[in-house]
Design an enzyme around this catalytic site. Structure first.
Site, PDB file in Angstrom:
ATOM      1  N   TYR A 264       0.836  -1.207   0.000  1.00 41.36           N
ATOM      2  CA  TYR A 264       0.000   0.000   0.000  1.00 41.36           C
ATOM      3  C   TYR A 264       0.870   1.256   0.000  1.00 41.36           C
ATOM      4  O   TYR A 264       0.623   2.202  -0.755  1.00 41.36           O
ATOM      5  CB  TYR A 264      -0.915  -0.018   1.221  1.00 41.36           C
TER       6      TYR A 264
ATOM      7  N   LYS B 100       0.995   4.179  -2.876  1.00 42.71           N
ATOM      8  CA  LYS B 100       0.630   5.567  -2.576  1.00 42.71           C
ATOM      9  C   LYS B 100       1.817   6.515  -2.736  1.00 42.71           C
ATOM     10  O   LYS B 100       1.635   7.701  -3.040  1.00 42.71           O
ATOM     11  CB  LYS B 100       0.032   5.658  -1.178  1.00 42.71           C
TER      12      LYS B 100
END
Length: 225
Positions: free
Chosen positions: A133, A137
């Site tokens: 993640y 991002k």
């Protein structure tokens, strides 16, 4: 009337963004995987081509793109599967390429537009258990800055929002001890509300932000101070 396309907008943050942009007077094309008019898998390039065409055909323009769609597949790196990694990168990162290129192409021809990407404080500072993640991002931030440099001369602003902990059904399932540990790290001692992120999207989509591009704005209540 201007048109906004919001991805991953069936619930949560995306749904709050949709309601705010509607209140601001936009036509809003709501994208999600199911139960919406503009259903499409934003990790699939061909599906994004069809999505952008459908929105353009219905409304005549795409003036704002909000790349909100995202997933998590958390786990410590030592035990993370290739599928956990690849699925998060595909949805959270490749979707930004797909729609920034395709909807951005519409904006380039219009010589105007706003692209707003949802990143995360995990993409700025990293987070244990979120190798995939955080990678996705962080990539969103690099893509935002690169697109901002390419598109600025055509009147298109590209910015990213990096939320901290947001009040969602997922955080509601945490134990009292887990919630207390999270809240102790946040200066304001509360979670961000989806409507507060929607308010920042509203600003970045509006006329008052027309000289802001290539920025990453944290909305985290003092989490990273």
């Amino acid at each position: 009337m201007k048109t906004a396309l919001v991805t991953g907008a069936g619930q949560g943050i995306g749904a709050a963004i949709v309601e705010r942009l509607k209140a601001d007077g936009f036509n809003v094309a709501v994208n999600d995987l199911k139960d919406v008019e503009f259903s499409a898998d934003v990790s699939d390039y061909a599906a994004c081509e069809a999505l952008v065409k459908a929105v353009k055909d219905k409304y005549g323009s795409i003036d704002v793109l909000v790349n909100n769609a995202g997933i998590t597949r958390d786990g410590l790196l030592a035990r993370m599967s290739e599928e956990q990694y690849d699925s998060v990168i595909r949805v959270n990162q490749k979707s930004i390429f797909n729609l920034t290129k395709l909807a951005g192409g519409v904006m380039l021809r219009q010589k105007s537009g706003r692209i707003i990407n949802l990143s995360s404080v995990a993409g700025v500072h990293g987070n244990a258990g979120q190798f995939n993640y955080s990678a996705s991002k962080a990539a969103v931030i690099g893509m935002t800055k690169s697109a901002a440099k390419e598109f600025a001369s055509r009147g298109i602003c590209v910015n990213a929002i990096a939320p901290g902990f947001v009040e969602t059904p997922m955080t509601a399932q945490l134990t009292e001890e887990q919630q207390a540990a999270i809240l102790s790290r946040i200066g304001m001692k509360r979670y961000c509300q989806p409507e507060e992120i929607a308010g920042l999207v509203s600003f970045l989509a509006g006329e008052d932000s027309k000289y802001i591009t290539g920025q990453v704005i944290e909305i985290s209540g003092g989490l990273t101070l």
